[in-house]
Design a protein around this motif. Structure first.
Motif, PDB file in Angstrom:
ATOM      1  N   ASP A   1      30.641  95.357  10.160  1.00  0.00           N
ATOM      2  CA  ASP A   1      30.178  94.096   8.871  1.00  0.00           C
ATOM      3  C   ASP A   1      31.652  93.337   9.222  1.00  0.00           C
ATOM      4  OD1 ASP A   1      27.928  94.923   7.613  1.00  0.00           O
ATOM      5  OD2 ASP A   1      28.876  96.478   7.154  1.00  0.00           O
ATOM      6  N   MET A   2      31.552  91.925   9.319  1.00  0.00           N
ATOM      7  CA  MET A   2      32.797  91.177   9.208  1.00  0.00           C
ATOM      8  C   MET A   2      32.251  89.954   9.208  1.00  0.00           C
ATOM      9  SD  MET A   2      34.205  90.988  13.161  1.00  0.00           S
ATOM     10  CE  MET A   2      35.586  89.846  12.918  1.00  0.00           C
ATOM     11  N   TYR A   3      33.194  88.963   8.906  1.00  0.00           N
ATOM     12  CA  TYR A   3      32.954  87.468   8.752  1.00  0.00           C
ATOM     13  C   TYR A   3      34.191  86.662   9.323  1.00  0.00           C
ATOM     14  CZ  TYR A   3      35.786  87.949   4.713  1.00  0.00           C
ATOM     15  OH  TYR A   3      36.891  88.150   3.785  1.00  0.00           O
ATOM     16  N   VAL A   4      33.694  85.360   9.666  1.00  0.00           N
ATOM     17  CA  VAL A   4      34.794  84.829  10.269  1.00  0.00           C
ATOM     18  C   VAL A   4      34.772  83.217   9.548  1.00  0.00           C
ATOM     19  CG1 VAL A   4      36.062  83.391  12.331  1.00  0.00           C
ATOM     20  CG2 VAL A   4      34.630  85.605  12.573  1.00  0.00           C
ATOM     21  N   ARG A   5      35.847  83.050   8.893  1.00  0.00           N
ATOM     22  CA  ARG A   5      35.985  81.863   8.043  1.00  0.00           C
ATOM     23  C   ARG A   5      36.363  80.575   9.023  1.00  0.00           C
ATOM     24  NH1 ARG A   5      38.843  85.017   3.293  1.00  0.00           N
ATOM     25  NH2 ARG A   5      40.481  85.156   4.640  1.00  0.00           N
ATOM     26  N   GLN A   6      36.181  79.376   8.553  1.00  0.00           N
ATOM     27  CA  GLN A   6      36.561  78.193   9.309  1.00  0.00           C
ATOM     28  C   GLN A   6      38.065  78.210   9.531  1.00  0.00           C
ATOM     29  OE1 GLN A   6      34.340  75.608  10.582  1.00  0.00           O
ATOM     30  NE2 GLN A   6      36.314  75.142  11.366  1.00  0.00           N
ATOM     31  N   GLY A   7      38.716  77.971  10.404  1.00  0.00           N
ATOM     32  CA  GLY A   7      39.764  77.671  10.440  1.00  0.00           C
ATOM     33  C   GLY A   7      40.980  78.940  10.508  1.00  0.00           C
ATOM     34  N   GLU A   8      40.462  80.091  10.427  1.00  0.00           N
ATOM     35  CA  GLU A   8      41.268  81.233  10.504  1.00  0.00           C
ATOM     36  C   GLU A   8      41.319  81.994  11.902  1.00  0.00           C
ATOM     37  OE1 GLU A   8      40.088  84.803   8.499  1.00  0.00           O
ATOM     38  OE2 GLU A   8      38.056  84.664   9.019  1.00  0.00           O
ATOM     39  N   CYS A   9      42.414  82.689  12.072  1.00  0.00           N
ATOM     40  CA  CYS A   9      42.669  83.465  13.102  1.00  0.00           C
ATOM     41  C   CYS A   9      42.606  85.029  12.870  1.00  0.00           C
ATOM     42  CB  CYS A   9      43.973  83.282  13.785  1.00  0.00           C
ATOM     43  SG  CYS A   9      44.354  84.314  15.382  1.00  0.00           S
ATOM     44  N   ILE A  10      41.565  85.820  13.768  1.00  0.00           N
ATOM     45  CA  ILE A  10      41.427  87.157  13.545  1.00  0.00           C
ATOM     46  C   ILE A  10      41.806  87.982  14.776  1.00  0.00           C
ATOM     47  CG2 ILE A  10      40.027  89.112  13.041  1.00  0.00           C
ATOM     48  CD1 ILE A  10      38.206  86.976  11.389  1.00  0.00           C
ATOM     49  N   THR A  11      42.930  88.611  14.686  1.00  0.00           N
ATOM     50  CA  THR A  11      43.349  89.398  15.923  1.00  0.00           C
ATOM     51  C   THR A  11      42.742  90.998  15.802  1.00  0.00           C
ATOM     52  OG1 THR A  11      45.416  88.200  15.904  1.00  0.00           O
ATOM     53  CG2 THR A  11      45.116  90.522  17.042  1.00  0.00           C
ATOM     54  N   LEU A  12      42.147  91.205  17.042  1.00  0.00           N
ATOM     55  CA  LEU A  12      41.708  92.540  17.178  1.00  0.00           C
ATOM     56  C   LEU A  12      42.452  93.377  17.993  1.00  0.00           C
ATOM     57  CD1 LEU A  12      37.856  91.947  18.105  1.00  0.00           C
ATOM     58  CD2 LEU A  12      38.738  92.862  16.182  1.00  0.00           C
ATOM     59  N   PHE A  13      43.009  94.542  17.319  1.00  0.00           N
ATOM     60  CA  PHE A  13      43.724  95.300  18.155  1.00  0.00           C
ATOM     61  C   PHE A  13      42.837  96.699  18.300  1.00  0.00           C
ATOM     62  CE2 PHE A  13      47.217  93.238  15.889  1.00  0.00           C
ATOM     63  CZ  PHE A  13      47.827  92.810  17.123  1.00  0.00           C
ATOM     64  N   GLY A  14      43.192  97.627  19.459  1.00  0.00           N
ATOM     65  CA  GLY A  14      42.420  98.677  19.486  1.00  0.00           C
ATOM     66  C   GLY A  14      42.706  99.278  20.948  1.00  0.00           C
ATOM     67  N   PRO A  15      42.618 100.646  21.142  1.00  0.00           N
ATOM     68  CA  PRO A  15      42.713 101.026  22.517  1.00  0.00           C
ATOM     69  C   PRO A  15      41.788 100.708  23.577  1.00  0.00           C
ATOM     70  CG  PRO A  15      42.043 102.832  21.064  1.00  0.00           C
ATOM     71  CD  PRO A  15      42.308 101.692  20.033  1.00  0.00           C
ATOM     72  N   ASN A  16      41.894 100.826  24.729  1.00  0.00           N
ATOM     73  CA  ASN A  16      40.941 100.659  25.649  1.00  0.00           C
ATOM     74  C   ASN A  16      39.560 101.340  25.482  1.00  0.00           C
ATOM     75  OD1 ASN A  16      42.527  98.941  27.548  1.00  0.00           O
ATOM     76  ND2 ASN A  16      43.304 100.551  28.192  1.00  0.00           N
ATOM     77  N   GLY A  17      38.481 100.737  25.633  1.00  0.00           N
ATOM     78  CA  GLY A  17      37.287 101.247  25.114  1.00  0.00           C
ATOM     79  C   GLY A  17      36.635 101.347  23.884  1.00  0.00           C
ATOM     80  N   ALA A  18      37.616 100.741  23.040  1.00  0.00           N
ATOM     81  CA  ALA A  18      37.241 100.916  21.509  1.00  0.00           C
ATOM     82  C   ALA A  18      35.916  99.884  21.324  1.00  0.00           C
ATOM     83  CB  ALA A  18      38.351 100.449  20.732  1.00  0.00           C
ATOM     84  N   GLY A  19      35.692  99.074  21.925  1.00  0.00           N
ATOM     85  CA  GLY A  19      34.608  98.066  21.640  1.00  0.00           C
ATOM     86  C   GLY A  19      34.796  96.794  21.544  1.00  0.00           C
ATOM     87  N   LYS A  20      36.167  96.263  21.670  1.00  0.00           N
ATOM     88  CA  LYS A  20      36.588  94.919  21.633  1.00  0.00           C
ATOM     89  C   LYS A  20      35.862  94.067  22.370  1.00  0.00           C
ATOM     90  CE  LYS A  20      40.735  95.739  22.752  1.00  0.00           C
ATOM     91  NZ  LYS A  20      41.487  96.893  23.360  1.00  0.00           N
ATOM     92  N   THR A  21      35.792  94.228  23.620  1.00  0.00           N
ATOM     93  CA  THR A  21      34.959  93.259  24.337  1.00  0.00           C
ATOM     94  C   THR A  21      33.433  93.233  23.783  1.00  0.00           C
ATOM     95  OG1 THR A  21      36.554  93.719  26.342  1.00  0.00           O
ATOM     96  CG2 THR A  21      34.201  92.622  26.624  1.00  0.00           C
ATOM     97  N   THR A  22      32.855  94.197  23.769  1.00  0.00           N
ATOM     98  CA  THR A  22      31.573  94.157  23.379  1.00  0.00           C
ATOM     99  C   THR A  22      31.242  93.570  22.132  1.00  0.00           C
ATOM    100  OG1 THR A  22      31.242  96.570  24.240  1.00  0.00           O
ATOM    101  CG2 THR A  22      29.570  95.731  22.333  1.00  0.00           C
ATOM    102  N   LEU A  23      32.608  93.695  21.051  1.00  0.00           N
ATOM    103  CA  LEU A  23      32.340  92.958  19.660  1.00  0.00           C
ATOM    104  C   LEU A  23      32.294  91.492  20.084  1.00  0.00           C
ATOM    105  CD1 LEU A  23      32.049  92.974  16.587  1.00  0.00           C
ATOM    106  CD2 LEU A  23      34.650  93.281  16.536  1.00  0.00           C
ATOM    107  N   LEU A  24      33.344  91.157  20.880  1.00  0.00           N
ATOM    108  CA  LEU A  24      33.366  89.598  20.899  1.00  0.00           C
ATOM    109  C   LEU A  24      32.418  88.903  21.651  1.00  0.00           C
ATOM    110  CD1 LEU A  24      37.349  89.391  21.939  1.00  0.00           C
ATOM    111  CD2 LEU A  24      36.299  88.780  20.048  1.00  0.00           C
ATOM    112  N   LYS A  25      31.966  89.628  22.604  1.00  0.00           N
ATOM    113  CA  LYS A  25      30.430  89.276  23.200  1.00  0.00           C
ATOM    114  C   LYS A  25      29.336  89.223  22.183  1.00  0.00           C
ATOM    115  CE  LYS A  25      30.768  90.500  27.963  1.00  0.00           C
ATOM    116  NZ  LYS A  25      30.145  91.507  29.345  1.00  0.00           N
ATOM    117  N   ILE A  26      29.287  90.066  21.282  1.00  0.00           N
ATOM    118  CA  ILE A  26      28.267  90.019  20.451  1.00  0.00           C
ATOM    119  C   ILE A  26      28.482  88.468  19.566  1.00  0.00           C
ATOM    120  CG2 ILE A  26      27.197  90.986  18.479  1.00  0.00           C
ATOM    121  CD1 ILE A  26      27.367  93.567  19.881  1.00  0.00           C
ATOM    122  N   ILE A  27      29.740  88.632  19.011  1.00  0.00           N
ATOM    123  CA  ILE A  27      30.146  87.413  18.075  1.00  0.00           C
ATOM    124  C   ILE A  27      29.721  86.174  18.898  1.00  0.00           C
ATOM    125  CG2 ILE A  27      31.999  86.104  16.976  1.00  0.00           C
ATOM    126  CD1 ILE A  27      33.282  88.794  16.536  1.00  0.00           C
TER     127      ILE A  27
END
Lengths: 224, 225, 233
Positions: free
Chosen positions: C23-49
């Motif tokens: 569950d997450m949201y992105v506000r207008q004008g903000e920067c969210i940084t995703l950290f996490g080890p390899n294979g944590a799902g960062k790429t998948t999450l960004l693709k879905i977003i």
């Protein structure tokens, strides 16, 4: 668990219908005058072809529903019916070949109807080749739905084109004349039996696919 | 005409890509030439036979060189996920599809022109060139059909782990009506046979309209991941 | 205002759950940084977003609208691990293609953008003759012609040396100043933390946390990476 009950009912129905169908075909239906006993394959051949057609229609409809609703249940339905259709199409080709040998003295004939089934057979083999090549569950469903639709709308065009093609290179042989009333009734019963078999196989495979999917989900839950 | 604008941009890009990379058209032409040579070994293409074999040989060459070329142009989009820059743009999936159909059509037509020339020279059959005006409708409708189906399917198969290898398995059965129509209409016209090439032109036209409409609807489902 | 909202997103590959319960949201004008080890799902999450990948379960909304009814296609710039460049075309031709797709007439701007990314001198070279770092820079530069509302950048610093890393960092700050939203995934703790308004840590397809930058210090993130490095062994 409604599907389970339907599957059981159909199973017992087939337990009665299948032997009866074979009895009718081999004992009750009169021997055809010109072709002799071989003509009896015809009852199976036509019934199988109708079953295959029903199954591919189901694949087509399920594929559209999948793209529309994006629910994987429709993909399970599409692949289950494509499997059933492919099995039946294979049997259509085999029975067609068995029939052609004594009647037309060839193993294979480029009859427009047989040709259409053969091309369909290729299309749905391709359908499963593609499914095997895509790991992502959703993508697999989406892409094969595209094939399920494209392949199906090709049927009338292929049918028409091959028929026209044959009219230029006419077949040397023609099928026997009409069926007498007993033959018609046997044909009708055989058709019904095989349509029930189609529905049964489809539901059976469909349920299996659903169970597999649920198993995957449970595996995930225990992992998490 | 924003719609056509994106399609033209894609066509323009594919032409540039071909000029720079020389990756698909040159391979298609080379395969055509090679197949024509092989057919010469496989069939008896003497003076008296060549006219009746021409349509069959030519359409088989068109089909296979076409598969090769369309597979390549789709791979060019998949490389480095280049097509994503089209996905993330105002260009609709429909204009994406039309742009790719146009560029595939262009490459197919160029390949066919060269194949016809190669054929005329290698098989000493100038008639094929002089009769081109009559053959043109069948050639164009058939090639359009190839491009309509090939564009959709090559983009679809290149997403699988088998890549373009899978393309002929899906593509060939579906284009059977086009191959039948192309071969038959050309044969009828070349050899002044009875049987009406017009009917085949009709069948191919129906095929093209049908597949244009359906592919246009379905293309967007294969550019999503 | 939330320009993007994810509700109960789960993504399943054949036998692997890449994301669950997101569950997450992105506000207008903000920067969210995703950290996490390899294979944590960062790429998948960004693709879905970004909308190019559909979740197996759950919803993604753009200004309260589903993907098909939204303008996210135009509004987002997605830069994945791959560059989305045509390798055989030159730098200029790649930029030009984007400009035409967006039916923009900003030739002068293309020059500015290329100069700003140190690519102007190489404008007539084919992309496959560029170094890895230059390709990455060009891939990012494309985003500036498009002028999108949200930048989704998957590991934008990979393959860049120190000098260009700070240049790209400055670019991303510029983007933020213009009131655009930025989502980035990275392994660079310092840089990612400095950019962010909010920081998230993804592990095995789930958020360990997603909170304001002030509530997380870099030490904590280093600590998490360290512990996972050990756990991996």
């Amino acid at each position: 668990m409604k599907t389970n009950r339907t599957i059981s009912i159909l199973f017992f129905l087939l337990l009665v219908m299948m032997p009866l169908d074979f009895y009718l075909i081999f004992k009750v239906a009169p021997t055809e005058r010109i072709m002799g006993d071989v003509q009896r394959i015809f009852y199976l051949h036509v019934s199988l072809a109708s079953g295959a057609f029903l199954a591919f229609t189901c694949t087509f409809v399920s594929s559209i529903l999948f793209l529309w609703k994006k629910n994987l249940i429709w993909d399970s339905a599409a692949s289950a019916s494509a499997e059933t259709g492919l099995l039946f199409a294979t049997l259509v080709l085999i029975t067609g070949s068995l029939w052609a040998r004594p009647i037309w003295n060839v193993w294979w004939t480029w009859d427009p109807r047989l040709l259409t089934v053969l091309i369909l057979w290729f299309i749905y083999v391709g359908y499963f080749l593609l499914r095997g090549g895509i790991a992502d569950r959703f993508k697999k469903a989406q892409y094969s739905a595209v094939i399920g639709i494209i392949g199906y709308i090709d049927i009338p065009v292929i049918r028409y084109a091959t028929k026209w093609w044959k009219s230029i290179h006419p077949l040397l042989t023609r099928e026997g004349g009409g069926l007498n009333p007993v033959m018609k009734n046997v044909m009708f019963f055989s058709l019904t039996t095989f349509l029930v078999l189609t529905v049964f196989l489809f539901l059976f495979r469909f349920r299996l696919a659903r169970i597999e999917e649920r198993l995957q989900k449970l595996k995930k839950l225990t992992e998490d | 005409m924003k719609f056509m604008g994106s399609a033209i941009a894609i066509l323009r890009k594919d032409i540039l890509l071909e000029l720079r990379g020389k990756e698909s058209l040159s391979l298609m032409l080379f395969l055509s030439l090679l197949l024509l040579v092989i057919f010469n070994f496989a069939l008896d293409t003497g003076k008296e036979n060549v006219s009746s074999l021409a349509s069959g040989i030519l359409w088989v060459v068109f089909t296979f060189s076409g598969i090769l070329g369309m597979g390549r142009t789709s791979m060019a989009e998949r490389d480095e996920d280049a097509y994503l820059s089209i996905v993330f743009s105002p260009a609709s999936a429909e204009s994406f599809y039309i742009g790719k159909v146009l560029s595939n059509l262009l490459f197919l037509v160029i390949m066919e022109i060269f194949t016809l020339l190669f054929f005329a020279v290698l098989y000493d059959f100038e008639k094929i060139i002089s009769m081109l005006p009559q053959l043109l409708p069948g050639l164009l409708l058939g090639t359009l059909g190839f491009s309509l189906v090939g564009t959709l399917f090559s983009f679809l198969t290149t997403a699988s782990r088998y890549g373009e290898v899978l393309l002929p398995f899906l593509y060939l059965p579906v284009v059977v009506p086009i191959i039948l129509g192309g071969v038959s209409s050309m044969d009828i016209i070349l050899n002044a046979k009875a049987g009406g090439a017009g009917k085949w032109i009709q069948i191919m036209a129906v095929f093209d309209i049908l597949y244009f409409a359906v592919s246009l609807l379905l293309f967007r489902y294969i550019i999503e991941e | 205002m939330n320009i993007i909202e994810l509700r109960g997103v789960r993504k399943q590959y054949h036998a692997k759950t890449a994301l669950s319960g997101i569950d997450m949201y992105v506000r207008q004008g903000e920067c969210i940084t995703l950290f996490g080890p390899n294979g944590a799902g960062k790429t998948t999450l960004l693709k879905i977003i970004s909308g190019i990948m559909s979740p197996t379960e759950g919803k993604v909304l753009y200004n309260d609208k589903p993907y098909s009814e939204s303008d996210i296609k135009k509004d987002a710039f997605y830069l994945g691990h791959r560059t989305s460049l045509y390798n055989a075309l030159t730098v200029m031709e790649n930029m030009d293609f984007i400009r035409r797709l967006f039916s923009l007439d900003r030739r002068w701007q293309v020059e500015d953008i290329l100069r700003g990314h140190g690519l102007w001198e190489r404008r007539n070279d084919p992309v496959n003759e560029l170094s890895q770092g230059m390709k990455r820079r060009l891939a990012l530069a494309k985003g500036f012609i498009m002028n999108p509302k949200i930048f989704i950048l998957d590991e934008p610093f990979t393959g860049l040396d120190h000098r260009w890393r700070s240049a790209v960092l400055a670019k991303i700050k510029d983007i933020k100043k213009q009131g655009k939203s930025v989502l980035i995934s990275t392994h660079l703790v310092e840089e990612g933390h400095r950019l962010a308004d909010r920081v998230a840590f993804l592990h095995r397809g789930k958020f360990l946390f997603i909170k304001d930058r002030e509530e997380v210090d870099t030490g904590e993130i280093y600590g998490l990476f360290d512990s996972m490095g050990e756990a991996a062994r």
